[in-house]
Scaffold this motif. Structure first.
Motif, PDB file in Angstrom:
ATOM      1  N   VAL A 160      54.561  54.122  35.796  1.00 24.34           N
ATOM      2  CA  VAL A 160      53.292  53.976  35.080  1.00 24.34           C
ATOM      3  C   VAL A 160      52.836  52.514  35.084  1.00 24.34           C
ATOM      4  N   ARG A 161      53.737  51.628  35.372  1.00 23.20           N
ATOM      5  CA  ARG A 161      53.445  50.218  35.175  1.00 23.20           C
ATOM      6  C   ARG A 161      53.693  49.433  36.457  1.00 23.20           C
ATOM      7  N   PRO A 162      52.997  49.825  37.531  1.00 28.69           N
ATOM      8  CA  PRO A 162      53.129  49.001  38.734  1.00 28.69           C
ATOM      9  C   PRO A 162      52.562  47.628  38.428  1.00 28.69           C
ATOM     10  N   LEU A 163      53.244  46.587  38.819  1.00 27.04           N
ATOM     11  CA  LEU A 163      52.873  45.292  38.272  1.00 27.04           C
ATOM     12  C   LEU A 163      51.576  44.735  38.816  1.00 27.04           C
ATOM     13  N   ARG A 164      51.221  45.100  40.038  1.00 24.84           N
ATOM     14  CA  ARG A 164      50.070  44.422  40.612  1.00 24.84           C
ATOM     15  C   ARG A 164      48.784  44.642  39.821  1.00 24.84           C
ATOM     16  N   PRO A 165      48.447  45.877  39.407  1.00 28.21           N
ATOM     17  CA  PRO A 165      47.219  46.028  38.623  1.00 28.21           C
ATOM     18  C   PRO A 165      47.233  45.200  37.349  1.00 28.21           C
ATOM     19  N   TYR A 166      48.416  45.021  36.759  1.00 26.57           N
ATOM     20  CA  TYR A 166      48.442  44.242  35.526  1.00 26.57           C
ATOM     21  C   TYR A 166      48.273  42.768  35.809  1.00 26.57           C
ATOM     22  N   GLU A 167      48.771  42.320  36.931  1.00 24.43           N
ATOM     23  CA  GLU A 167      48.495  40.932  37.285  1.00 24.43           C
ATOM     24  C   GLU A 167      47.017  40.751  37.545  1.00 24.43           C
ATOM     25  N   TRP A 168      46.416  41.743  38.160  1.00 27.06           N
ATOM     26  CA  TRP A 168      44.968  41.664  38.361  1.00 27.06           C
ATOM     27  C   TRP A 168      44.233  41.715  37.023  1.00 27.06           C
ATOM     28  N   GLY A 169      44.711  42.543  36.118  1.00 24.21           N
ATOM     29  CA  GLY A 169      44.093  42.633  34.795  1.00 24.21           C
ATOM     30  C   GLY A 169      44.116  41.296  34.089  1.00 24.21           C
ATOM     31  N   GLU A 170      45.255  40.633  34.194  1.00 20.45           N
ATOM     32  CA  GLU A 170      45.387  39.317  33.598  1.00 20.45           C
ATOM     33  C   GLU A 170      44.407  38.342  34.221  1.00 20.45           C
ATOM     34  N   ALA A 171      44.333  38.389  35.553  1.00 24.12           N
ATOM     35  CA  ALA A 171      43.413  37.505  36.261  1.00 24.12           C
ATOM     36  C   ALA A 171      41.977  37.833  35.856  1.00 24.12           C
ATOM     37  N   PHE A 172      41.671  39.109  35.746  1.00 17.47           N
ATOM     38  CA  PHE A 172      40.322  39.510  35.383  1.00 17.47           C
ATOM     39  C   PHE A 172      39.966  38.987  33.996  1.00 17.47           C
ATOM     40  N   GLY A 173      40.895  39.121  33.054  1.00 20.72           N
ATOM     41  CA  GLY A 173      40.594  38.665  31.698  1.00 20.72           C
ATOM     42  C   GLY A 173      40.262  37.193  31.655  1.00 20.72           C
ATOM     43  N   THR A 174      41.117  36.367  32.308  1.00 17.30           N
ATOM     44  CA  THR A 174      40.863  34.928  32.307  1.00 17.30           C
ATOM     45  C   THR A 174      39.575  34.610  33.044  1.00 17.30           C
ATOM     46  N   GLY A 175      39.423  35.241  34.216  1.00 20.07           N
ATOM     47  CA  GLY A 175      38.247  34.961  35.017  1.00 20.07           C
ATOM     48  C   GLY A 175      36.969  35.367  34.296  1.00 20.07           C
ATOM     49  N   ALA A 176      37.015  36.517  33.593  1.00 20.71           N
ATOM     50  CA  ALA A 176      35.821  36.967  32.888  1.00 20.71           C
ATOM     51  C   ALA A 176      35.430  35.968  31.809  1.00 20.71           C
ATOM     52  N   TYR A 177      36.417  35.473  31.082  1.00 22.16           N
ATOM     53  CA  TYR A 177      36.121  34.484  30.031  1.00 22.16           C
ATOM     54  C   TYR A 177      35.453  33.263  30.635  1.00 22.16           C
ATOM     55  N   ALA A 178      36.038  32.753  31.737  1.00 19.70           N
ATOM     56  CA  ALA A 178      35.459  31.561  32.363  1.00 19.70           C
ATOM     57  C   ALA A 178      34.056  31.847  32.881  1.00 19.70           C
ATOM     58  N   CYS A 179      33.871  33.033  33.468  1.00 16.97           N
ATOM     59  CA  CYS A 179      32.549  33.340  34.040  1.00 16.97           C
ATOM     60  C   CYS A 179      31.502  33.513  32.956  1.00 16.97           C
ATOM     61  N   ILE A 180      31.878  34.127  31.836  1.00 16.84           N
ATOM     62  CA  ILE A 180      30.912  34.240  30.735  1.00 16.84           C
ATOM     63  C   ILE A 180      30.525  32.838  30.259  1.00 16.84           C
ATOM     64  N   GLY A 181      31.514  31.963  30.243  1.00 17.28           N
ATOM     65  CA  GLY A 181      31.215  30.590  29.848  1.00 17.28           C
ATOM     66  C   GLY A 181      30.251  29.918  30.801  1.00 17.28           C
ATOM     67  N   ILE A 182      30.526  30.099  32.103  1.00 15.15           N
ATOM     68  CA  ILE A 182      29.659  29.459  33.099  1.00 15.15           C
ATOM     69  C   ILE A 182      28.284  30.112  33.090  1.00 15.15           C
ATOM     70  N   ALA A 183      28.238  31.425  32.799  1.00 22.06           N
ATOM     71  CA  ALA A 183      26.937  32.076  32.684  1.00 22.06           C
ATOM     72  C   ALA A 183      26.118  31.420  31.590  1.00 22.06           C
TER      73      ALA A 183
END
Lengths: 262, 116, 614
Positions: A160-183
């Motif tokens: 249930v917990r293949p690691l790659r999607p969760y690493e992507w999830g982590e990346a998405f969370g950080t990236g989304a925060y930064a992008c909202i800031g830059i927006a």
């Protein structure tokens, strides 16, 4: 330095530091006083941006750069754990059989899992309204999935917990925060500006960007915690040395690309 | 009362540091570090407290919101820090695990691969 | 477009965001793309950060750039937001950190195994932390970026998990730096309790004219502790040599060239803006100068006693850090300008030496000066660069180190510290001699061969057991590794040689110590003109001092190469060797010792500042 000298040195120095702190505490404003100037400014600012939970407003609206730094620390630590606990050259991954778990534990795990997931999602989604938010809800989500491990169902957990999607999830969370800031820079000229409409106070769609940032953090924290815990569990349960001696010798040891996660 | 509350915070910090100084086990040392940090949380939350005040969450909008709540800023500082320090502690524990695997021991005083 | 309406101020937080944004991008790409793409992407993000920092730096040269993040500008001096204040010093440090990161990433292309892009992500997060710390004007925000730098660097230091020494170095680093950060946070809590604000200008404004009672002194000591730990000031310095010895060489470049100066810069920034109006200048000056001199002397003698090249360079860093603290501790514009010029020049030369050390690890699998004796004769160009760098450490003109040293010495003597030139020249000579001695032995085989240990093919003699197992074995030096070395040396030369740098440094120094202007500009948007102190050209005395310290370094190195060991011939040396042995044994590699010394340091600082005040 012998241990005794070290202890003596430390105790003397700590006593001096403690004495200094004690003197300072006598000059502190009295405990429970009413004098909190920052609070008096933060609350009207939060209400002006239609955020009921002032703590969330402080975190994600007024001091949003701080929270950006904190979530970066989180991703840095998770990356560091993933790097430090990777499978080295002289190790391999082999799943060991599970131990014996009593039935009531298994049942409790299966019951608590959906309850925990719902609670976690609720805490994240309502961060701007009630106590809670991305950090707290993310921890709940990240740990509740490991009830599967507690309930002795590690193979299911690994599936249930293949690691790659969760690493992507982590990346998405950080990236989304930064992008909202830059927006915010492009929309209103200020990084991390709360540029979305405030909505009505006390409803789900209020507080502007605070709820979006909350969601981003929730995804990041949950994913990050899952990655961290799973690395630790893998070390405990799955990784074993290939040879009996663990000295890698002088051979230039390239560590493997950590493709050991499923 | 004031000195007692902040004294607890300072005590936690010093006791945590003392734990690291006399530690015989790396996991114990890392957890002592976490204890030292919890002293800072006690200090921060203690600073923000107000007697008889309510939590800083509002149910309904008001033109002049009630200021008789505890300080939300220190709570904001503390909550992000708690989550973050959990991961930093995980980082240090990961190092401890690897040291144990390589060395077979976790006594910090026995780690001698770096010496003058 | 709105972005350009608000000018360069908006770009300050964006520089931080761009650096940090690179990490998730690389994390996603990590397993999907070949290694070269990861290098290109990370270099692009670093380059973009360099560009943004350069714009901010250019804008700051006409005054400070103030940005209240998310638009929470202060109203009548009150605010809820976080500010970034980029004066020339802060923007300059941010820019130099970004440039050093760019060079590190170029060097890492052939040097290091990236572990699925994790190395690159951690490096970019490290960069984000450094830029954030340099530009921040809010004390809790500074703490946040400080912790970010910490988390990224603990991972980077311990990357080679097969090497027990790497793990031990990372652990000592992690525990001591984290403890320092938590102690700073306690101080921040005390300040917040008294003042009720977290922004530097606001804290300074409220504390202005305040009587320095126990709370203020305690807060000062606690807050400065974390940053002095990062700045490797004695006795908070023990972790640095361990971390340097085991971290990959491009990371060591950043430690010495950016991270340690940032710690020192932050400590002084916090004192100047927050406590400058309450703790008497004279008391603080005495405290900093004592700590600076102690650090410089301990670092210089420890550097001389090292056989491990990277460890020697780390003690050289500590020694020069002490000089920076002493120069900044003059508490005036001239000393500040000198310190930052010195730091800029030093970053170039010590960085180049670290990168060359990395090449040596790849070529010969060891960092021990005695084992390497004469083995790098095939690389004369590299050897020449090493010798040049070593002379730069010895403050040979026209390196930036020589200029910085001259300006700092002038500032200190102007205040009545007549021993200052002796200190600066002595430390430069001692550390330069250590580097020259290594370079001469390794690259040119000069001097008596101290007896080589067997080449490391036997398992028991693998390198020096200190994280020196390279990721790649090279026959020749690739351009991606040679270019950053050359750029660093040229950079150090240009700091001293270009006249505009001197004038900029003078302005920067004046702005750094202008407390009232900082507060007024950040809180009330009003500008106050600041006049810089007059900048002179290279004087004969400056050139003479630099040449003297370089000559002394060469002489000391020659004594090490050719002379017999001194202790037998001079009785005083017997005591000196005994003292050195004790000093070396204190650097034990045991984290318990380090924490004990940390608390001794806080007590000493409290005594130096608190006792005169009461």
């Amino acid at each position: 330095m012998s241990r005794r000298i070290r202890l003596f040195l430390f105790c003397t120095a700590a006593a001096a530091v403690g004495a200094l702190c004690l003197l300072a505490f006598f000059d502190m404003p009295s405990f429970g006083s009413t004098d909190h100037p920052y609070r008096n400014l933060a609350i009207p600012a939060a209400v002006a941006h239609a955020t009921s939970n002032v703590v969330s407003a402080v975190n994600l609206d007024q001091r949003s750069l701080d929270t950006f730094a904190e979530e970066s620390i989180l991703i840095a630590s998770v990356l560091a754990v993933a790097t430090l606990l990777r499978r080295a050259d002289d190790e391999r991954f082999r799943e060991k059989g599970g131990g014996r778990v009593i039935d009531s534990t298994v049942l409790t795990g299966w019951i608590m899992l959906p309850i925990g997931l719902v609670v976690g999602l609720d805490v994240v989604a309502h961060g701007q309204l009630t106590p809670g938010g991305g950090f707290q809800g993310g921890i709940v989500l990240g740990t509740v999935i490991h009830l599967m491990y507690v309930a002795g169902r590690y193979p299911i957990l690994r599936r249930v917990r293949p690691l790659r999607p969760y690493e992507w999830g982590e990346a998405f969370g950080t990236g989304a925060y930064a992008c909202i800031g830059i927006a915010g820079v492009f929309v209103s000229g200020a990084f991390l500006d709360n540029f979305l409409p405030g909505g009505s106070f006390g409803t789900l769609f209020s507080s502007g960007t605070v709820e979006l940032l909350n969601g981003a953090i929730g995804i990041e924290v949950a994913s990050g915690i899952i990655v961290v815990i799973s690395r630790f569990i893998d070390q405990a349960v799955g990784i074993e040395p290939v040879r009996d001696d663990m000295q890698s010798g002088c051979t230039s040891s390239h560590t493997t690309a950590a493709g050991d996660d499923v | 009362m004031t000195v007692y509350v902040y004294g607890v915070a300072a005590w936690l910090l010093l006791v945590g540091a003392f734990g690291i100084v006399r530690s015989h086990d790396l996991v114990h040392a890392v957890v002592s570090l976490a204890i030292a940090q919890s002293g800072t949380y006690v200090l921060l939350i203690g600073v923000g407290f107000q007697r008889g005040a309510s939590p800083p969450v509002f149910g309904s909008p008001a033109r002049h919101p009630n200021l008789h709540v505890v300080d939300p800023v220190v709570q904001a500082m503390t909550l992000t820090d708690v989550v973050v320090s959990a991961t930093v502690t995980a980082l240090l524990l990961a190092i401890a695990i690897q040291i144990h695997k390589r060395r077979g021991s976790t006594d910090p005083d026995e780690l001698t691969s770096i010496e003058q | 477009m709105l972005v350009f309406d608000h000018g360069a101020a908006t770009l300050a937080p964006s520089a931080i965001a761009v650096a940090i944004l690179g990490a998730p991008v690389l994390l996603v790409l990590g397993k999907l793309v070949p290694r070269i793409v990861l290098d290109v992407v990370s270099i692009t993000f670093a380059g973009a950060t360099v560009g943004l920092c350069a714009v901010v730096f250019a804008a700051s040269s006409s005054g400070r750039v103030v940005e209240w993040v998310a638009g929470w500008a202060p109203h009548k001096g009150q605010t809820v937001g976080i500010d970034l204040v980029a004066d020339p010093v802060g923007a300059g440090i941010a820019l130099s950190a970004a440039c050093l990161m760019l060079l590190s990433l170029v060097y890492s292309v052939r040097y290091i195994d990236s572990v699925d892009g994790h190395y690159h992500s951690l490096m970019l997060l490290f960069l984000g932390g450094m830029v954030g710390l340099a530009l921040s004007g809010d004390i809790f925000d500074m703490f946040g970026f400080f912790e970010l730098m910490g988390a990224a660097t603990y991972g980077l230091t311990g990357m080679k998990v097969e090497e027990e020494a790497s793990l031990q170095g990372a652990l000592n680093f992690g525990i001591v730096n984290s403890l320092g950060a938590y102690i700073s946070l306690m101080g921040i809590g005390l300040l917040y309790a008294r003042i009720g604000r977290l922004d530097l200008p606001g804290l300074g404004y409220e504390l202005q004219g305040h009587r320095p009672d126990a709370l203020v002194v305690c807060a000062l000591c606690l807050v400065l502790t974390g940053f002095l730990v990062k700045g490797a000031v004695v006795p908070f310095h023990f972790w640095l040599a361990d971390a340097h010895a085991v971290a990959p060489s491009p990371v060591c470049l950043l430690f010495s060239g950016a991270m340690v100066p940032l710690g020192i810069y932050s400590a002084f920034r916090i004192y100047w803006i927050v406590f400058g109006g309450t703790i008497p200048l004279g008391d603080m000056r005495r405290a900093f100068i004592v700590l600076g001199v102690l650090t410089a002397v301990v670092g210089a003698f420890m550097a001389l006693s090292q056989r491990h090249v990277k460890r020697m360079l780390s003690y050289a860093t500590i020694a020069h850090g002490g000089l920076f603290v002493a120069a900044l501790g003059c508490m005036d514009a001239a000393g500040t300008a000198g310190a930052f010029l010195y730091a800029a020049g030093f970053a170039g030369v010590v960085g180049a030496l670290f990168l060359i050390a990395g090449v040596l690890v790849d070529l010969h699998h060891t960092m021990d000066e005695h084992e390497l004796h004469g083995r790098a004769r095939r690389h004369p160009v590299l050897g020449a660069l090493f010798i040049l760098g070593a002379l730069g450490i010895a403050a040979l003109p026209p390196f930036g180190t020589a200029l910085g040293s001259a300006v700092s010495e002038a500032a200190a003597t102007g205040l009545g510290y007549v021993w200052a030139p002796a200190l600066f020249m002595g430390v430069a000579a001692l550390t330069g001699a250590a580097a020259l001695r290594s370079g001469g032995r390794i690259f040119f085989g000069i001097g008596v061969d101290p007896g080589r240990a067997p080449t490391p093919t036997t398992a028991s003699d693998c390198g020096t057991g200190e994280g020196d197992v390279p990721d790649a074995t090279l026959d020749r030096v690739p351009w991606s590794m040679a270019t950053p070395i050359a750029v660093l040396v040229l950079g150090a030369l240009s700091v001293g040689a270009l006249p505009s740098v001197r004038a900029e440094a003078a302005r920067a120094g004046a702005l750094f110590v202008d407390r009232a202007g900082y507060i007024r500009q950040a809180l009330f948007h009003s500008h106050v003109h600041v006049s810089a102190f007059p900048v002179a050209n290279w004087s004969a005395a400056d050139l003479g001092a630099g040449l003297l310290s370089s000559a002394a370094a060469v002489a000391l190195a020659a004594a090490a190469w050719f002379g017999r060991s001194l202790p037998e011939s001079v009785p005083v040396m017997r005591h000196a060797t005994g003292v050195m042995r004790e000093l070396r044994s204190l650097h034990s590699g045991r984290v318990g010792d380090y924490v004990a010394w940390l608390f001794v340091g806080i007590a000493v600082l409290a005594g130096l500042v608190g006792l005169p005040v009461r």
